[in-house]
Write an enzyme that holds these catalytic residues in place. Structure first.
Site, PDB file in Angstrom:
ATOM      1  N   HIS A   1      20.084   0.036   4.085  1.00 21.91           N
ATOM      2  CA  HIS A   1      20.463   0.423   5.161  1.00 21.91           C
ATOM      3  C   HIS A   1      19.165   1.245   5.933  1.00 21.91           C
ATOM      4  CE1 HIS A   1      22.575   3.110   8.068  1.00 21.91           C
ATOM      5  NE2 HIS A   1      23.712   2.096   8.069  1.00 21.91           N
TER       6      HIS A   1
ATOM      7  N   SER B   1      25.533   1.872  13.404  1.00 17.76           N
ATOM      8  CA  SER B   1      24.400   2.240  12.754  1.00 17.76           C
ATOM      9  C   SER B   1      23.303   1.506  13.345  1.00 17.76           C
ATOM     10  CB  SER B   1      24.274   1.818  11.244  1.00 17.76           C
ATOM     11  OG  SER B   1      25.076   2.833  10.526  1.00 17.76           O
TER      12      SER B   1
ATOM     13  N   ASP C   1      18.611   8.838   6.026  1.00 23.30           N
ATOM     14  CA  ASP C   1      19.264   7.644   5.645  1.00 23.30           C
ATOM     15  C   ASP C   1      19.138   7.284   4.258  1.00 23.30           C
ATOM     16  OD1 ASP C   1      20.245   4.868   5.780  1.00 23.30           O
ATOM     17  OD2 ASP C   1      20.256   5.294   7.917  1.00 23.30           O
TER      18      ASP C   1
END
Length: 486
Positions: free
Chosen positions: A203, A412, A162
């Site tokens: 994220h 996600s 990520d």
């Protein structure tokens, strides 16, 4: 977009070609190869063969090898030779593809909302984590009951491919396996903490919190707070994921004994990578090799299905790719030759998303035979104007910077719930191989039925579910933490 941010320094080699003529005629050198912007390439040796011949051809064609993945016969190369792709072709090279313009943004999360502290105070659980009362996603999949049996083994490390993990966050400071973390930006591993830490995106930090946020009386609890997470950074500062970074990430995780990785993105500016497109075929081949190697080494790959609300099983028109400005947007018919990578690669556990009511999230992509399981991803269903009336129907987790907590929604967010449950399963059943682990996740999921007719929870986002007990919206069903550890 300027791709000079990628790691590597290219060397251009001019090829002098002697013209054979009469004995008295001197040899005449051909003009030097044209040079242009430094460009990235993937060069593939024939399957199962050494990369030595390919590396020699790279040097002769004016390229520089910045990473050699002998395990899968793939070289990551940089060159300023504008004719590099044709020049490098020959014995020892199966295929070559420029990765210029092949970066793509993360699977978009429909919303990111900071936590409202006043709401948290009222909902907090004084007997456990401060914000547990807002973690509907954990109670939906019986995480609290699973924790009565195990919170996970600290020897289990989940690779988070990520944007990096904030190892200073109070819920993650004890959870990051720094010795197994690395940045793969540019296709070559850099183990410095500065390299694998987040710089522009939270994220990866949000994903990591869902998997393994500590039980410490602060903030939230992860699905598997007893395990560790490794930051494997594959997202650059512009939010792009290049094929060479993803390939590096798969191999890094596999070679560092990570039994599970979480992957909340797709590769290529085309959301769907078509093997019958010569621009994309070598990328497809290289990714397939990397994932097959990863599985053989004992790593299960968990991937998000995507947020486009498309049926991945059937043909449709993709009118939004490429999405990075590298080429004009094309209307393409997506056929069986096209795949969303890594979600549709063999051996990958593909995850759709549900909201608090255990119905398909309006944005979640789906497809019978594609989606393996579903998991909480959130479903806030925006009001007019793009503002959600119910941000708490998203998934609450750790954010960066500032060491706080916030809501996001998307597949996600669903993927790391499955990765966390897989980590609990490996903790409870040591030595489980990827195939057996994937089967266990499916067999212990809670089946969810298809809704009748056209499902349109948000106007303009219709979807039709096909299948029976196992179906296109939910695969085998909603993941369940308690069932895998019993």
């Amino acid at each position: 977009m300027n791709k000079s941010r990628l790691v590597g320094v290219a060397s251009a080699a001019a090829l002098a070609i002697g013209l054979i003529g009469a004995a008295a005629a001197p040899a005449v050198a051909a003009p030097a190869a044209a040079t242009g912007p430094e460009t990235g390439y993937l060069v593939l040796a024939p399957q199962g063969k050494s990369v030595a011949k390919a590396a020699a051809r790279v040097a002769a064609a004016g390229g520089t090898v910045v990473a050699s993945y002998d395990q899968i016969g793939v070289l990551v190369v940089r060159s300023t030779n504008t004719a590099f792709a044709s020049s490098v072709a020959g014995a020892g090279v199966q295929s070559v593809a420029s990765t210029e313009g092949l970066g793509t943004t993360l699977v978009d999360d429909e919303e990111s909302v900071a936590l409202d502290a006043s709401a948290v105070d009222a909902a907090g659980d004084p007997t456990g984590e401060q914000y547990w009362g807002l973690q509907w996603d954990m109670t939906q999949i019986d995480v609290d009951q699973a924790h009565e049996i195990t919170t996970g083994d600290p020897s289990v490390v989940v690779g988070v491919l990520d944007s990096g993990i904030d190892a200073t966050h109070p819920d993650l400071a004890t959870q990051v396996a720094k010795d197994q973390s690395a940045s793969c930006i540019g296709g070559v591993a850099d183990t410095s903490e500065a390299a694998w830490s987040p710089t522009t995106s939270d994220h990866g930090t949000h994903v990591a919190g869902t998997i393994a946020a500590a039980i410490n009386g602060v903030g939230i609890a992860g699905v598997a707070p007893g395990v560790k997470v490794a930051s494997v950074k594959v997202v650059d500062d512009d939010g792009f994921i290049y094929p060479e970074a993803a390939i590096c990430g798969y191999l890094w995780a596999a070679d560092h004994d990570m039994p599970v990785t979480n992957n909340s993105y797709f590769i290529d500016p085309w959301e769907f990578n078509c093997v019958n497109d010569p621009r994309q075929r070598p990328v497809w081949q290289a990714v397939q090799r990397a994932l097959a190697y990863s599985t053989a080494q004992g790593t299960l790959t968990v991937a998000s299905a995507g947020n486009s609300n498309v049926d991945l099983q059937h043909k449709f028109i993709d009118s939004s790719s490429p999405n990075d400005g590298s080429y004009p947007v094309e209307d393409r018919t997506i056929t069986g030759a096209c795949r969303d990578l890594p979600a549709e690669a063999p051996g990958v556990v593909t995850v759709s998303a549900v909201g608090p009511n255990e119905q398909k999230s309006y944005y979640s992509s789906y497809g019978l035979g594609v989606v393996d399981v579903t998991a909480p991803g959130g479903d806030t269903r925006f009001r007019t104007g793009g503002v959600s009336s119910t941000p708490s129907d998203g998934v609450l987790s750790t954010v960066y910077p500032g060491g706080g907590w916030g809501y996001k929604q998307g597949t996600s967010m669903a993927g790391p719930h499955v990765a966390g449950v897989a980590a609990l399963a490996v903790s409870a059943h040591p030595g489980m191989k990827p195939g057996a682990l994937a089967s266990l996740l499916e067999r212990t999921s809670e089946s969810l039925p298809c809704p009748d007719g056209v499902f349109e929870p948000r106007p303009g986002w219709p979807a039709v579910c096909t299948g029976g007990e196992r179906n296109g919206f939910y695969g085998a069903g909603n993941i369940n933490a308690l069932n895998v550890v019993q």
